[in-house]
Design a protein around this motif. Structure first.
Motif, PDB file in Angstrom:
ATOM      1  N   THR A  22      14.145  -4.509  -2.034  1.00  0.00           N
ATOM      2  CA  THR A  22      12.678  -4.501  -2.032  1.00  0.00           C
ATOM      3  C   THR A  22      12.130  -5.252  -0.808  1.00  0.00           C
ATOM      4  OG1 THR A  22      12.672  -6.492  -3.400  1.00  0.00           O
ATOM      5  CG2 THR A  22      12.531  -4.359  -4.563  1.00  0.00           C
ATOM      6  N   PHE A  24       9.744  -4.658   1.379  1.00  0.00           N
ATOM      7  CA  PHE A  24       8.292  -4.724   1.558  1.00  0.00           C
ATOM      8  C   PHE A  24       7.661  -5.681   0.561  1.00  0.00           C
ATOM      9  CE2 PHE A  24       9.670  -0.569   3.133  1.00  0.00           C
ATOM     10  CZ  PHE A  24       9.312  -0.714   4.472  1.00  0.00           C
ATOM     11  N   LEU A  25       8.209  -5.748  -0.645  1.00  0.00           N
ATOM     12  CA  LEU A  25       7.764  -6.727  -1.632  1.00  0.00           C
ATOM     13  C   LEU A  25       8.126  -8.134  -1.168  1.00  0.00           C
ATOM     14  CD1 LEU A  25       6.500  -7.398  -4.354  1.00  0.00           C
ATOM     15  CD2 LEU A  25       8.747  -7.000  -5.403  1.00  0.00           C
ATOM     16  N   ASP A  26       9.321  -8.293  -0.615  1.00  0.00           N
ATOM     17  CA  ASP A  26       9.736  -9.603  -0.096  1.00  0.00           C
ATOM     18  C   ASP A  26       8.782 -10.078   0.993  1.00  0.00           C
ATOM     19  OD1 ASP A  26      11.902  -9.260  -1.782  1.00  0.00           O
ATOM     20  OD2 ASP A  26      13.328  -8.850  -0.179  1.00  0.00           O
ATOM     21  N   ALA A  28       5.678  -9.124   1.429  1.00  0.00           N
ATOM     22  CA  ALA A  28       4.382  -9.396   0.790  1.00  0.00           C
ATOM     23  C   ALA A  28       4.368 -10.788   0.171  1.00  0.00           C
ATOM     24  CB  ALA A  28       4.104  -8.328  -0.270  1.00  0.00           C
ATOM     25  N   GLU A  29       5.440 -11.139  -0.532  1.00  0.00           N
ATOM     26  CA  GLU A  29       5.508 -12.461  -1.158  1.00  0.00           C
ATOM     27  C   GLU A  29       5.526 -13.563  -0.108  1.00  0.00           C
ATOM     28  OE1 GLU A  29       8.905 -12.070  -3.748  1.00  0.00           O
ATOM     29  OE2 GLU A  29       7.729 -11.013  -5.280  1.00  0.00           O
ATOM     30  N   THR A  34      -0.164  -8.238  -1.187  1.00  0.00           N
ATOM     31  CA  THR A  34       0.516  -7.307  -2.088  1.00  0.00           C
ATOM     32  C   THR A  34       1.451  -6.391  -1.301  1.00  0.00           C
ATOM     33  OG1 THR A  34      -1.129  -5.546  -1.913  1.00  0.00           O
ATOM     34  CG2 THR A  34      -1.527  -7.260  -3.593  1.00  0.00           C
ATOM     35  N   GLU A  35       2.393  -5.806  -2.011  1.00  0.00           N
ATOM     36  CA  GLU A  35       3.299  -4.844  -1.386  1.00  0.00           C
ATOM     37  C   GLU A  35       2.511  -3.654  -0.833  1.00  0.00           C
ATOM     38  OE1 GLU A  35       7.533  -2.687  -2.456  1.00  0.00           O
ATOM     39  OE2 GLU A  35       6.097  -2.998  -4.077  1.00  0.00           O
ATOM     40  N   VAL A  38       1.091  -4.469   2.523  1.00  0.00           N
ATOM     41  CA  VAL A  38       2.119  -4.438   3.559  1.00  0.00           C
ATOM     42  C   VAL A  38       2.408  -2.988   3.964  1.00  0.00           C
ATOM     43  CG1 VAL A  38       4.572  -4.869   4.034  1.00  0.00           C
ATOM     44  CG2 VAL A  38       3.172  -6.646   2.965  1.00  0.00           C
ATOM     45  N   LEU A  39       2.601  -2.124   2.973  1.00  0.00           N
ATOM     46  CA  LEU A  39       2.880  -0.721   3.272  1.00  0.00           C
ATOM     47  C   LEU A  39       1.725  -0.065   4.017  1.00  0.00           C
ATOM     48  CD1 LEU A  39       4.599   0.247  -0.093  1.00  0.00           C
ATOM     49  CD2 LEU A  39       5.693   0.116   2.165  1.00  0.00           C
TER      50      LEU A  39
END
Length: 151
Positions: A22, A24-26, A28-29, A34-35, A38-39
């Motif tokens: 993950t 993109f989630l990483d 974002a954090e 938020t993910e 980022v996307l």
């Protein structure tokens, strides 16, 4: 002018992109967004042609076979031939040089036979001969660059 998120994505993840299921989630954090943000930001950067892809840089011939290839293409055919060459999934990138051999590209294939088939097909499709330039020495050039985030 770039938004702060865009600058951070361009600056902070040129070389330290998270290797995880993950990423993109990483990111974002790490950035406190938020993910989805980022996307969306990466999509904007791609649309503005500030990035062309997100992916690994693999050392030449570490996986499969690779070659630097040059072609001498008349100026009036250069854009057309470059587009044909770029359409091959095996072509990593191509660029114009100020030389008789004015179109250069990097080709990556699963093995030497596949590499030769693609080169032969490129010659057939374009009508121009290629010149294979074998790698004699391996040099690493760090293409990362620091963005000024204070702008």
């Amino acid at each position: 002018m770039l938004a702060s998120l865009h600058k951070h994505l361009l600056n902070d993840y040129q070389q330290d992109f998270p290797l995880s299921p993950t990423p993109f989630l990483d990111i974002a954090e790490q950035l406190g967004v938020t993910e989805g943000e980022v996307l969306a930001a990466f999509q904007v950067l791609a649309e503005q042609q500030m990035i062309s892809r997100i992916g690994p840089v693999i050392a030449p011939n570490a996986i499969g076979n690779s070659a630097l290839v040059a072609m001498a293409v008349p100026e009036q055919d250069l854009a057309h031939v470059a587009a044909l060459v770029s359409a091959y999934p095996e072509v990593n990138h191509n660029y114009e040089r100020e030389n008789r051999f004015n179109l250069w590209f990097v080709l990556i294939a699963s093995d030497q036979a596949h590499l030769q088939r693609v080169i032969s097909d490129i010659e057939t499709q374009t009508g121009y001969k290629t010149m294979l330039l074998p790698m004699l020495a391996d040099y690493f050039i760090n293409l990362g660059f620091e963005l000024n985030l204070n702008d």
